[in-house]
Design an enzyme around this catalytic site. Structure first.
Site, PDB file in Angstrom:
ATOM      1  N   ASP A 292       0.863  -1.157   0.000  1.00  0.00           N
ATOM      2  CA  ASP A 292       0.000   0.000   0.000  1.00  0.00           C
ATOM      3  C   ASP A 292       0.919   1.232   0.000  1.00  0.00           C
ATOM      4  OD1 ASP A 292      -3.164   0.635   1.693  1.00  0.00           O
ATOM      5  OD2 ASP A 292      -2.099   1.744   0.150  1.00  0.00           O
TER       6      ASP A 292
HETATM    7  C1  GLC Z   1      -4.228   4.420  -0.037  1.00  0.00           C
HETATM    8  C2  GLC Z   1      -5.125   3.274   0.358  1.00  0.00           C
HETATM    9  C3  GLC Z   1      -5.261   2.199  -0.686  1.00  0.00           C
HETATM   10  C4  GLC Z   1      -5.177   2.812  -2.070  1.00  0.00           C
HETATM   11  C5  GLC Z   1      -3.793   3.385  -2.234  1.00  0.00           C
HETATM   12  C6  GLC Z   1      -3.610   4.064  -3.596  1.00  0.00           C
HETATM   13  O1  GLC Z   1      -3.409   4.781   1.036  1.00  0.00           O
HETATM   14  O2  GLC Z   1      -4.842   2.631   1.597  1.00  0.00           O
HETATM   15  O3  GLC Z   1      -6.507   1.526  -0.471  1.00  0.00           O
HETATM   16  O4  GLC Z   1      -5.431   1.820  -3.052  1.00  0.00           O
HETATM   17  O5  GLC Z   1      -3.454   4.309  -1.206  1.00  0.00           O
HETATM   18  O6  GLC Z   1      -4.420   5.188  -3.695  1.00  0.00           O
END
Ligand code: GLC
Length: 755
Positions: A292
């Site tokens: 993430d």
């Molecule tokens: C965010 C979220 C995740 C998302 C990613 C990209 O922090 O936790 O769910 O897909 O970043 O935007």
């Protein structure tokens, strides 16, 4: 370094394939061999830096979904240091970036574009928690199909969805993206969404690669605080939190996103137990794992990595393949390789998994296959999307209360002379889109006020905001109350903004914010009938309002067609059918409150002080899992079991008559639960094991049939394996997890000779 023309690369691949002697068989095995040969052929041409570039995912500057920004992504692409981009869309923009990757780098390996297409891309559907309340798997699959179609037509190939984080805690704002508190329903939705996003051919320019997230158990942070520690027994993890992810993997998801949280003492981003032992060895996952947002960098804050390089080594060796936005893989793994702390084999394994998906997406066959302006113009905001947005929004709404105000029920509205539309969410386009609304266009949203105006053309319709979401400013009350006194009915829209849910939006007390509830109570006190529409992305507690209001909808954030759907429901053109997939607590003190609880050794007994209950509130939530009303009434007969004793290899057949005894045609979601009365471990007092959403005309009766097998009765035993134990069970059928008919049966071991 001089770039090798794409035709040479293709030629090398073909020669290697010929030498590989791949036969002409068309079986999956041959296809797999072809695919792996192609991947290996490209891999064999790559430098270490190019390999690390494919393991790098950077955000563009079109959208911001995390804490850090890096604006030299264009230079990174050109240098081969970045093989994947997210938060970028439109054919025009993404094509430009793709041209840099394909035309200006040595090997011309195409970029993969990802984005958070969680519940629609430009046309927005209800937030996932709302749509889950439809209990309509085909509908949710269709939403994912259409989201994929619109996103793929806009230059995307990969969505960071579905979110499969089971949660029992509405303090956590990201319950909005999930499927609620039940593993069985969550698993079915996972399968529907993955199949909806990916279709049957990832190279189809109308499909997206799915990404099951956030692996794992991100939905159980301590105290409901986002990013907080997750700590639970492995039995609980495997019994409740793991199944939805598993069903998404079994459905063929080609990517998984590691979660921010630690679990069993190790951050998921660096957990070999999660990313390798469970995900790959147990589940057989063959896709790639992406961190993430800056998750690898955060291993230092977690206190498990001494520095960035150490963090990169831990993540890679745990089984993580792609680095979202930390830029640690690209910047440090070459040094780790030189120092012998990681192997080229570990890097190659990660790059293979990523290239494999790019081949499956068809990007090597045609890097520009997703970049057609004509297709984009034809698909985006298309009629089929806008129509589906209405259908989905209607089925997501949950009617909680519809009691008489005075001598008759308020709903459905029958041509009122004057309607007062009141509240900060009544004429609000942005918040109807909900959190994580990708590239949703709020200017296209139909608000509740607009929907009512379009539907109730013969009524006088007036609007007052009444109050805002946050302040204690009561200046708008007097106008709102005066309008209410001079109207036949009030439609009140209160709740949360889309920014008050979603990521980094935990609330210690999930109530209706500000003074909205005070406004509601004063409006009710005017004596004009009030229909309360609670619009939020998590279960909010509202016990006082619940006592005073006669009519309450849980209307969520329903997306682009919100107002049309709500007007159809208010008018009776659509009879509400949604049912809660997450319990609504009476107050924050009850949290976590959920239906599939254990009995305890002292189950609550009002007549006995020394049993498991509170002094100040009942144990039951304000509204339970599975609850939702209709404008009509449904009557349940008794459960009929074909046999009250079944062997392990048998199938239990049961049926129950259900009758629509009211005046309206409508849908009913008939739910089936079981209870294992005696187990080697403590067992939930009930578990959802089946449901049917049926349409019954007014007066119609139908006998519904269900089956249960030993496999339906399995659970995680003390050895952390699924087991099914003989013994006595109860089976329940009803309209929600509390109002249930019940019957009993016994499961016995197979007798000798019986298989
Ligand atoms: C965010 C979220 C995740 C998302 C990613 C990209 O922090 O936790 O769910 O897909 O970043 O935007």
């Amino acid at each position: 370094m001089r770039r090798i023309p794409a035709c040479i690369v293709t030629g090398i691949i073909l020669i290697q394939l010929l030498f590989a002697g791949c036969g002409t068989e068309t079986g999956e095995l041959v296809a797999e061999i072809y695919l792996s040969r192609k991947v290996d052929s490209v891999l064999s041409l790559m430098t270490t830096e190019e390999k690390l570039g494919q393991m790098n995912l950077l955000t563009s500057d079109w959208d911001v979904t995390g804490p850090t920004m890096r604006d030299q992504y264009l230079e990174d692409i050109r240098a081969g240091r970045c093989g994947n981009i997210f938060n970028a869309h439109t054919v025009e923009y993404n094509r430009k970036l793709q041209e840099v990757a394909v035309e200006e780098t040595r090997l011309g390996i195409p970029l993969m574009f990802g984005y958070d297409v969680i519940h629609g891309h430009r046309t927005i559907f209800p937030i996932p928690l709302a749509e889950a309340c439809s209990w309509n798997l085909e509908l949710m699959k269709r939403s994912s199909e259409l989201s994929a179609k619109e996103a793929a037509a806009s230059g995307l190939q990969w969505t960071f969805a579905p979110v499969m984080d089971l949660s029992r805690d509405p303090r956590w704002g990201r319950v909005s993206e999930g499927t609620g508190e039940d593993p069985y329903l969550g698993g079915l939705i996972a399968e529907a969404r993955v199949k909806g996003f990916q279709g049957t051919d990832l190279s189809d320019p109308f499909t997206l690669a799915a990404c099951v997230k956030h692996f794992a158990a991100y939905g159980a942070p301590e105290a409901g605080r986002d990013y907080h520690t997750v700590d639970m027994s492995e039995i609980t993890f495997r019994e409740f939190y793991l199944p939805p992810y598993r069903r998404g993997i079994e459905a063929g998801a080609v990517s998984v996103m590691a979660s921010f949280n630690d679990l069993f003492g190790v951050p998921a981003t660096a957990s070999g137990f999660l990313l390798t032992d469970i995900l790959r060895r147990e589940m057989g996952f063959t896709g790639f794992v992406v961190s993430d947002y800056s998750g690898i960098e955060q291993l230092q804050d977690h206190g498990v990595a001494a520095d960035r390089q150490h963090a990169g080594e831990l993540a890679l060796q745990a089984g993580l393949d792609m680095d979202m936005q930390s830029v640690i893989f690209a910047e440090t793994l070459a040094r780790s390789l030189e120092q012998g702390k990681i192997s080229m084999g570990e890097i190659d394994a990660a790059v293979r998994r990523i290239l494999r998906v790019k081949f499956q997406l068809g990007l090597f066959d045609d890097p520009y296959r997703y970049f057609s302006e004509e297709r984009e113009a034809a698909v985006v905001f298309g009629e089929e999307l806008m129509d589906h947005a209405l259908v989905s929004a209607r089925e997501s709404v949950v009617l909680l209360k519809n009691e008489p105000a005075g001598d008759r029920k308020i709903l459905p509205l029958t041509a009122p002379g004057s309607i007062a539309v009141i509240g900060p969410l009544a004429d609000n386009q942005l918040d109807m889109l909900g959190s994580w609304h990708a590239a949703g266009d709020h200017t296209k949203v139909v608000t509740l006020l607009e929907g009512i105006r379009k539907r109730f053309t013969s009524s006088q319709i007036r609007y007052e905001q009444g109050c805002d979401f946050y302040s204690a400013d009561r200046a708008g009350f007097s106008r709102a109350l005066s309008l209410a006194r001079n109207s036949d009915v009030v439609i009140l829209a209160i709740g949360e903004t889309q920014a008050q849910s979603g990521e980094a939006a935990s609330r210690s007390i999930p109530d209706i914010p500000g003074i909205q509830e005070e406004l509601a109570m004063e409006l009710i006190a005017t004596g004009t009938p009030v229909v309360v529409m609670i619009m939020a992305e998590r279960p909010l507690s509202f016990p006082q309002l619940d006592e005073r209001a006669s009519a309450i909808f849980y209307a969520w954030h329903l997306g682009t067609r919100a107002g049309d759907a709500l007007a159809d429901i208010l008018s009776g053109a659509y009879n509400p059918s949604g049912k809660l997939v997450m319990s609504i607590p009476r107050n924050a003190g009850q949290i976590p409150v959920y239906y599939n609880v254990k009995s305890t050794g002292r189950p609550a007994d009002p007549g006995n002080k020394f049993t498991s209950k509170y002094l100040d509130v009942p144990n039951e939530p304000l509204y339970p899992f599975g609850f939702g009303l209709s404008y009509t009434d449904f009557e349940y007969g008794e459960i009929h079991l074909e046999d009250a004793l079944i062997h392990m290899s048998d199938t239990l057949h049961l049926s129950i008559p259900v009758k629509n005894t009211g005046a309206y045609d409508g849908h009913e979601i008939v739910q089936l639960y079981v209870r294992d009365l005696v187990g080697s471990l403590t067992r939930p007092v009930k578990e959802l094991k089946g449901f049917q959403k049926v349409f019954l005309s007014a007066g119609e009766q139908r006998t519904l049939h269900f089956t249960l097998t030993a496999d339906d009765l399995k659970f995680i035993g003390k050895d952390l394996e699924y087991i099914t134990e003989p013994g006595d069970f109860k089976v329940f059928v009803g309209p929600d997890s509390e109002r249930l008919r019940e019957a009993g049966f016994t499961l016995v071991q197979n007798t000798t000779g019986r298989n």
